[in-house]
Structures are given as C-alpha cells and as structure tokens.
Scaffold this motif. Structure first.
Motif, mmCIF file in Angstrom:
data_model
loop_
_atom_site.group_PDB
_atom_site.id
_atom_site.type_symbol
_atom_site.label_atom_id
_atom_site.label_comp_id
_atom_site.label_asym_id
_atom_site.label_seq_id
_atom_site.Cartn_x
_atom_site.Cartn_y
_atom_site.Cartn_z
ATOM 1 N N ALA A 101 0.818 -1.213 0.000
ATOM 2 C CA ALA A 101 0.000 0.000 0.000
ATOM 3 C C ALA A 101 0.850 1.261 0.000
ATOM 4 O O ALA A 101 0.407 2.315 -0.484
ATOM 5 C CB ALA A 101 -0.940 -0.001 1.199
ATOM 6 N N LEU A 102 2.074 1.176 0.539
ATOM 7 C CA LEU A 102 2.971 2.336 0.539
ATOM 8 C C LEU A 102 3.339 2.761 -0.882
ATOM 9 O O LEU A 102 3.722 3.906 -1.113
ATOM 10 C CB LEU A 102 4.239 2.024 1.338
ATOM 11 C CG LEU A 102 4.057 1.832 2.845
ATOM 12 C CD1 LEU A 102 5.383 1.453 3.492
ATOM 13 C CD2 LEU A 102 3.490 3.106 3.465
ATOM 14 N N PHE A 103 3.235 1.825 -1.806
ATOM 15 C CA PHE A 103 3.512 2.138 -3.217
ATOM 16 C C PHE A 103 2.212 2.315 -4.009
ATOM 17 O O PHE A 103 2.148 3.120 -4.940
ATOM 18 C CB PHE A 103 4.358 1.023 -3.847
ATOM 19 C CG PHE A 103 5.705 0.858 -3.215
ATOM 20 C CD1 PHE A 103 6.771 1.618 -3.651
ATOM 21 C CD2 PHE A 103 5.892 -0.032 -2.171
ATOM 22 C CE1 PHE A 103 8.023 1.481 -3.064
ATOM 23 C CE2 PHE A 103 7.134 -0.182 -1.582
ATOM 24 C CZ PHE A 103 8.207 0.577 -2.015
ATOM 25 N N ALA A 104 1.201 1.540 -3.634
ATOM 26 C CA ALA A 104 -0.063 1.619 -4.375
ATOM 27 C C ALA A 104 -0.732 2.970 -4.202
ATOM 28 O O ALA A 104 -1.303 3.517 -5.162
ATOM 29 C CB ALA A 104 -1.006 0.500 -3.922
ATOM 30 N N PHE A 105 -0.696 3.521 -2.996
ATOM 31 C CA PHE A 105 -1.382 4.794 -2.766
ATOM 32 C C PHE A 105 -0.781 5.930 -3.598
ATOM 33 O O PHE A 105 -1.523 6.631 -4.295
ATOM 34 C CB PHE A 105 -1.363 5.154 -1.276
ATOM 35 C CG PHE A 105 -2.085 6.439 -0.984
ATOM 36 C CD1 PHE A 105 -3.472 6.500 -1.009
ATOM 37 C CD2 PHE A 105 -1.380 7.604 -0.720
ATOM 38 C CE1 PHE A 105 -4.143 7.687 -0.752
ATOM 39 C CE2 PHE A 105 -2.041 8.796 -0.469
ATOM 40 C CZ PHE A 105 -3.430 8.835 -0.485
ATOM 41 N N PRO A 106 0.560 6.157 -3.573
ATOM 42 C CA PRO A 106 1.102 7.212 -4.455
ATOM 43 C C PRO A 106 0.886 6.900 -5.928
ATOM 44 O O PRO A 106 0.697 7.811 -6.744
ATOM 45 C CB PRO A 106 2.580 7.268 -4.092
ATOM 46 C CG PRO A 106 2.871 6.008 -3.387
ATOM 47 C CD PRO A 106 1.604 5.593 -2.701
ATOM 48 N N GLY A 107 0.892 5.607 -6.284
ATOM 49 C CA GLY A 107 0.607 5.253 -7.677
ATOM 50 C C GLY A 107 -0.787 5.657 -8.084
ATOM 51 O O GLY A 107 -1.019 6.215 -9.167
ATOM 52 N N LEU A 108 -1.746 5.387 -7.187
ATOM 53 C CA LEU A 108 -3.127 5.773 -7.459
ATOM 54 C C LEU A 108 -3.259 7.287 -7.538
ATOM 55 O O LEU A 108 -3.972 7.814 -8.412
ATOM 56 C CB LEU A 108 -4.032 5.219 -6.362
ATOM 57 C CG LEU A 108 -5.529 5.490 -6.510
ATOM 58 C CD1 LEU A 108 -6.074 4.855 -7.779
ATOM 59 C CD2 LEU A 108 -6.285 4.993 -5.275
ATOM 60 N N MET A 109 -2.574 8.006 -6.655
ATOM 61 C CA MET A 109 -2.630 9.469 -6.675
ATOM 62 C C MET A 109 -2.052 10.024 -7.982
ATOM 63 O O MET A 109 -2.559 11.008 -8.528
ATOM 64 C CB MET A 109 -1.873 10.031 -5.476
ATOM 65 C CG MET A 109 -2.558 9.800 -4.132
ATOM 66 S SD MET A 109 -4.244 10.512 -4.058
ATOM 67 C CE MET A 109 -5.257 9.052 -4.401
ATOM 68 N N LEU A 110 -0.994 9.401 -8.477
ATOM 69 C CA LEU A 110 -0.429 9.847 -9.757
ATOM 70 C C LEU A 110 -1.431 9.653 -10.899
ATOM 71 O O LEU A 110 -1.524 10.496 -11.800
ATOM 72 C CB LEU A 110 0.864 9.084 -10.062
ATOM 73 C CG LEU A 110 2.106 9.520 -9.293
ATOM 74 C CD1 LEU A 110 3.280 8.608 -9.611
ATOM 75 C CD2 LEU A 110 2.478 10.969 -9.634
ATOM 76 N N LEU A 111 -2.180 8.554 -10.845
ATOM 77 C CA LEU A 111 -3.207 8.344 -11.870
ATOM 78 C C LEU A 111 -4.304 9.394 -11.760
ATOM 79 O O LEU A 111 -4.788 9.912 -12.772
ATOM 80 C CB LEU A 111 -3.813 6.949 -11.730
ATOM 81 C CG LEU A 111 -3.093 5.780 -12.369
ATOM 82 C CD1 LEU A 111 -3.977 4.547 -12.356
ATOM 83 C CD2 LEU A 111 -2.667 6.081 -13.794
ATOM 84 N N VAL A 112 -4.715 9.702 -10.543
ATOM 85 C CA VAL A 112 -5.757 10.715 -10.338
ATOM 86 C C VAL A 112 -5.283 12.070 -10.853
ATOM 87 O O VAL A 112 -6.006 12.778 -11.565
ATOM 88 C CB VAL A 112 -6.144 10.803 -8.847
ATOM 89 C CG1 VAL A 112 -7.068 11.989 -8.603
ATOM 90 C CG2 VAL A 112 -6.807 9.511 -8.392
ATOM 91 N N VAL A 113 -4.043 12.439 -10.497
ATOM 92 C CA VAL A 113 -3.487 13.709 -10.977
ATOM 93 C C VAL A 113 -3.399 13.710 -12.497
ATOM 94 O O VAL A 113 -3.694 14.723 -13.153
ATOM 95 C CB VAL A 113 -2.107 13.966 -10.340
ATOM 96 C CG1 VAL A 113 -1.419 15.165 -10.994
ATOM 97 C CG2 VAL A 113 -2.243 14.185 -8.840
ATOM 98 N N SER A 114 -3.014 12.570 -13.073
ATOM 99 C CA SER A 114 -2.934 12.466 -14.543
ATOM 100 C C SER A 114 -4.281 12.762 -15.178
ATOM 101 O O SER A 114 -4.374 13.479 -16.183
ATOM 102 C CB SER A 114 -2.463 11.062 -14.943
ATOM 103 O OG SER A 114 -1.184 10.786 -14.439
ATOM 104 N N CYS A 115 -5.338 12.214 -14.596
ATOM 105 C CA CYS A 115 -6.680 12.444 -15.141
ATOM 106 C C CYS A 115 -7.091 13.910 -15.034
ATOM 107 O O CYS A 115 -7.868 14.403 -15.853
ATOM 108 C CB CYS A 115 -7.697 11.569 -14.415
ATOM 109 S SG CYS A 115 -7.486 9.794 -14.712
#
Length: 663
Positions: free
Chosen positions: A232-246
């Motif tokens: 989750a320490l990697f999944a959460f920033p990964g998800l945030m990067l996708l959200v920011v990308s959108c």
C-alpha cells in the motif's frame, strides 16, 4: 463471468493487472467517444504499453531463469495471442467497408489494413499525415498503430534481454534503453521521421520508454524475488499519480511529453505494489474490472472501428449523438466478449504447441494485408457505386499537364511543400496574364478559372501548403513543419516571378485564414510572437509592392467551411443517412478566423486603390444557408476544399462579379 474463475486459479495470475488493463481500455474508449470531456484518455495507450512491458519481461525472465527460453516459443505465444482477434477485425472492417464506404474511403481503409497487417500502422500514419489528410476519427483501422509499435519493440527486445541476462546487466540495459527513449527519443525521431507532433506521437523510439518502465518493474520483482510486503505504501502514491494524470492531462497538450511520467509512474507503482495490498484488491482485482481487463485487447480492437464507421456515415464525430456513441461502446463490449471467449481464447488454449496453427495464422494475416493492398490498388472498387467520386481540381488532366509544365521552372516546390500544392502554368511564366497566389485554397480555384477563361487570358497558380499569400511571413508552421518551414521562401519566389513580369496585370490572393490567425511568424525575426501584427505588416508590404508594380489585386474572402464531412453525402452501396447537404450561413460566418481575416482585408482594400474584394460566400450561400451540393454535383471534397465543380462555381462568380475577363 464463470470463465473468470479459471484465470484466478492460475498460478502467478495477477487479477489487479487485468484491472489496470480495464482502466486503460475504458479511458481510451471514453476519449475516443468524447475527446473533449475525457481528454485524459490520451494516456491510455501508455498504460497498455507499461503493462505489456511488465508481462512480457516477466515471462521471458521466468523462462530464462528456468533455462528453457525459446525464441520460437516466445513468438508462437505472441502469434496465438495477437493474431486471431486481429485477422477477424481486419476482415470484418474490409467487409463492412465494401458496403458502407465510398471509393476514396475504401481505398484509405485498404491502405490502413495493409499497414496494420504488417505491423507498420504507425509508420504509415506518419507518412500519410499532412494538410490534406483526413481526420483521424474517419480512419477505422487507425488504432492499429499501437499494436505496430508493440510488435516492432518485441522483434528486437527478446534478443536484447537474452544478451543482457547473459552478462547480468539486465537492469542496467533496460534502464539505459528507457532513459534514452525518454531523453533522446523525441530528438532522434525528429531527425528520422520529421519534426512534428505526428512523428512524435507514433514513434516507437519515443514510446519505448513506456514498455521499458513496465519491464523494469518485472526485473526488480525478479531480483528481489517478490513484491514489497507493505504494498500500500507504493499503491497509494501510484493511485494518486493516476488521479493527478486524469486532472491535468488532456488532448490539447503535446503528447507524449514530460507529463507522460505521471501515468507511467503511477501504473509502475501500482504493479510494483503487488497483488495483495488493499488498494489493488479493492479497485482493480474485483470481478467486473477483471472481466473488462481480460477482454481489453478485443475491446480495443472493436470499439474504434464501430465509432469510426459511425463518424464517417454521420459526416463527422460531432454529428454522432451521445446516446448512439454509448450504444456503440456497449456493443463493442459484447462483441469483444464473443471474440475473446468463442474465438481467441479457444485457439490460444487448444493450439498452444501447434506450429501449424501459428503458420496458418501468419498466412491468414498476410492474406488480410494483401486484400487491403488490392482494395488500395483498385482505388476503392468504384464499380460498387452509382457514380464516380467527385474530382479534385488538380486531378483534371489539363491541370496535371499544367503542373508538369511548371515543374521545370520551379523545381524547389516539390521539395518544400506537399505534393498537391504545386505550381500550374497555362504557359511559360513570362506569358502569363493572371497569377493566383496562396495556399491550397488558391490552388483549388485554378481549375475553374483556367477552364472559364478559355485561353483569352493565361493564368498560373503558385500554391504553398498552409501559407498566407504575402511576402516574408511564415504561416501554419506548428504542424507538419518538416515541409512548411520553407513555405515563405516559395511565396517570396512567387512574388519575384509576378513583380518581374510586366505581362501579369491581375494577381488573385486566396487563403484559408484558419492557417494564419494563430500561427504567423516573421522568418527574419522569429522572436516576434505577435502573429496578427506580423500578418498585417506582411499584407500591407506585399500589396504596396504589387501596387508599385502596377498590378490589380483581388483579395478572395474564403469559401464557407462546412460543419460536416461532405463525403457523407456521396453515394454508397448501402446508404444509412440522408443529409440535406447544407449548413446555416450564420454559423459559417461566425468563424473567428473568417471574421479576423475579412476585417483585415477590408482594411487593406480601403488603403489601396488597386485592391478589390471577392467574397466566395456570395457564390455558395443564399441568405440562410450554404450548400455543399448543387444540381446534383458535390461542391466540396472535404470540409474546406472545393471539388472541380466547386471550383467552376467559384470561377463563374469571380468572372461575373469582378469582370476579370475584361482585365
């Protein structure tokens, strides 16, 4: 969804990765259906590439570690996975095109099918790009460019990975390749394929970064024998990067760019986080997401042809109703499932070790490519149609002969501008009476004027792609700059020819103002970014030079630009729509580029006594509407350019309104 359970039971299967595929394909589908509302979907293909790089590298490294990697087995697996749905789509599109498309449209489809069958769609689209290229939304097989890049990469990649693994430098080599793609790929692509956004978008050298990013995740996972315990320490920033990308990415920005790091980094982190963290399990490993992910390849293949055929028949993407687009996307999901479950998956499982099936699939793919080649060489099989396609002005035999005559006097033209925008001379330059200068909207007037003047006055045209008809100004340089950067030099040469020839008494200047309203540069002072001031200065200086030389000048105010593709009016073997072939005059007149350019021309006509205006709206419009058809003949062959019949109508207006026959 019972068939999904068999995948969940497979060893090493990561349902969350298929969920990420679902995100990618849904983003692409929404972008293709509603590009203005879902512009972030432009990075969906990058997500596919990252996932592909991860999965393929994981498979190869696993086989290398076991000591049983085989290039033959690798390519056989690729053939069984990629080819069955691909050949189905190719033949389905060619069959649909036979019944639904005009000859020109069908010929283009054949060309795209040929390129797609041999995994060269991206290179074909680079070569095809230009001012006269049709809109991307009207190419049913355009989406095969991404498949071409992927397969081009995998022709070289296994050899590179084998060599790197032998010397234990896998991580270094792939990181170096990805870094070179990110940092130098655009520059190398510009040198090889041309310095414009089209080459950048379709270049495998630029897109290799995405594939290498996924590959690095697979390499790191193998090196540490698994994924991080606290994913989750990697999944959460990964998800945030996708959200920011959108939120920050849309199709108006150049792509790929440094912003590509956002979605690529986000997907890489989510994959690296592993399958067990709560974020991946909740968002991407659920059954609906996995279902869409499993059929994502087939869904990618199906959705675009359905949308594109609808765009063609409706006269443009903006004329397809939102409800119709939604219905087409749901139809794509159903068709993708059928293609996956009843065709692709059975072949993949039943013939996993069959060399004969692999060869048979390659033969069928080649046959699809040859069918496309035949359709192209047969000019789209025009015998299917009730009447031949409308001629463009430069397709008239007399104009082709005039172009051949002009080529000996102006050899630089073919080097500096696209093929259709070439000078055409009724006689040698010194024998001309009338000169027609401008871009393709000047060239389109030549055929009609040449025919209407009937030899009483000799005319020549000097067209330059996207170029305003004035000296020392470069226009429409942002796109296709590889052949437009020297357009102003050609226009200056045309002016020298006109100014030095005392026989030329009349000069007609015609231009599409969309090419210059927001893109005009002073080639002698590139730091000056005030494009409108540059245009006014160039227009004034050019008209002053023509006045000093004793020339009469006609500034042509451009013909209406249609709000639909006139090809939708052409006869088809099966006609599904009945369009009126008109657009509202008020809407056409509201074009910002037209309003700006017409006001500038009116200002110049008030300053120079030798300048008159000719508004082509008077030829193509009545008080309420503008027409694309007249007396059963098409006047346009795309939204802005005239057919030969349209050129004749414009010529009759110019001669009658302005009395040019007396000049």
């Amino acid at each position: 969804m019972k068939f999904i359970e068999s995948f969940f039971q497979s060893r090493d299967y990561r349902p969350d990765v298929d969920g990420l595929r679902a995100f990618a394909v849904l983003a692409v589908m929404l972008f293709h259906a509603w590009p203005g509302q879902f512009g972030f979907g432009i990075f969906g293909v990058d997500v596919f590439f990252v996932i592909s790089g991860y999965l393929i590298t994981k498979i190869i490294l696993k086989d290398i570690a076991r000591g049983d990697f085989s290039l033959k087995k690798f390519y056989q697996r690729r053939i069984l996975r990629i080819l069955p749905p691909l050949v189905f789509i190719l033949f389905a599109c060619l069959a649909a095109g036979f019944f639904l498309l005009t000859a020109g449209e069908y010929a283009r489809l054949g060309a795209n099918a040929r390129a797609g069958a041999f995994f060269g769609g991206n290179f074909f689209l680079m070569a095809e790009a230009g001012y006269f290229d049709v809109a991307s939304s009207l190419k049913p097989l355009l989406h095969l460019w991404s498949l071409g890049i992927e397969e081009q990469f995998y022709i070289v990649y296994p050899f590179l990975l084998l060599l790197a693994a032998r010397y234990s430098t896998t991580l270094f080599v792939i990181a170096l390749l990805g870094g070179l793609s990110l940092l130098a790929g655009p520059q190398i692509s510009a040198r090889l394929f041309g310095d414009d956004g089209v080459a950048r978008y379709y270049s495998p050298l630029v897109r290799a970064f995405d594939l290498c990013a996924g590959a690095l995740v697979a390499i790191c996972a193998q090196n540490r024998r698994g994924y991080p315990k606290n994913g989750a320490l990697f999944a959460f920033p990964g998800l945030m990067l996708l959200v920011v990308s959108c939120l920050v990415i849309d199709s108006s920005k150049p792509w790929p760019s440094w912003l590509t790091l956002l979605p690529v980094g986000g997907i890489a982190l989510l994959i690296w986080a592993g399958p067990l963290n709560s974020i991946n399990r909740l968002l991407f490993a659920n059954r609906p997401a996995v279902f869409v992910g499993l059929i994502s390849y087939e869904l990618y293949l199906w959705h675009w042809p359905l949308l594109s055929f609808a765009n063609i028949l409706a006269g443009g993407q903006e004329h397809v109703a939102g409800l119709a687009k939604a219905a087409l996307l749901f139809a794509a999901i159903a068709l993708a499932f059928l293609l996956f479950y009843y065709f692709g998956l059975p072949i993949r499982r039943k013939y996993r070790e069959s060399k004969i099936m692999s060869l048979a699939l390659l033969a069928v793919l080649a046959a699809a490519g040859l069918c496309g080649h035949f359709v192209l060489k047969a000019d789209g099989l025009p015998a299917r149609l009730e009447r031949p396609a409308a001629l463009k002005g430069w397709e008239a035999p007399i104009v082709r002969a005039d172009m051949a005559r002009a080529a000996q006097y102006f050899p630089k033209w073919r080097e500096y501008t696209d093929g259709a925008n070439q000078p055409a001379l009724e006689d040698s330059p010194g024998e001309l009476d009338i000169a027609l200068l401008g871009d393709s909207h000047a060239q389109q007037l030549y055929a009609g004027l040449r025919e209407a003047l009937e030899g009483e006055k000799k005319i020549g045209v000097f067209p330059v792609s996207g170029q305003a008809p004035f000296m020392d100004v470069a226009t429409m340089t942002e796109n296709f700059g590889n052949y437009r950067k020297n357009g102003w030099r050609l226009m200056n040469e045309a002016y020298r020819t006109v100014l030095d020839n005392p026989n030329i008494k009349t000069v007609i200047l015609a231009h599409n103002p969309d090419c210059s309203m927001n893109d005009a540069l002073d080639p002698h002072n590139p730091a000056d970014r005030d494009g409108r001031a540059i245009m006014e200065r160039a227009m004034r200086e050019s008209l002053a030079a023509l006045q000093k030389a004793g020339k009469n000048v006609i500034l042509v105010l451009d013909n209406p630009a249609l709000d639909f593709d006139p090809a939708s009016l052409e006869p088809r073997p099966i006609s599904l729509l009945d369009r009126a072939g008109k657009m509202e005059r008020e809407k056409a007149e509201a074009s910002p580029a037209r309003l700006w350019y017409n006001a500038l021309c009116e200002k110049m006509a008030a300053e120079f006594a030798n300048v008159r205006l000719a508004d082509l709206f008077e030829a193509f419009c009545d008080e309420k509407s503008c027409v694309a058809y007249k007396d059963g003949q098409p006047l346009y062959w795309d939204r802005g350019h005239l057919t030969l019949e349209g050129s004749r109508l414009a010529a009759r207006y110019l001669l009658g309104k302005l009395g040019m026959e007396r000049m």
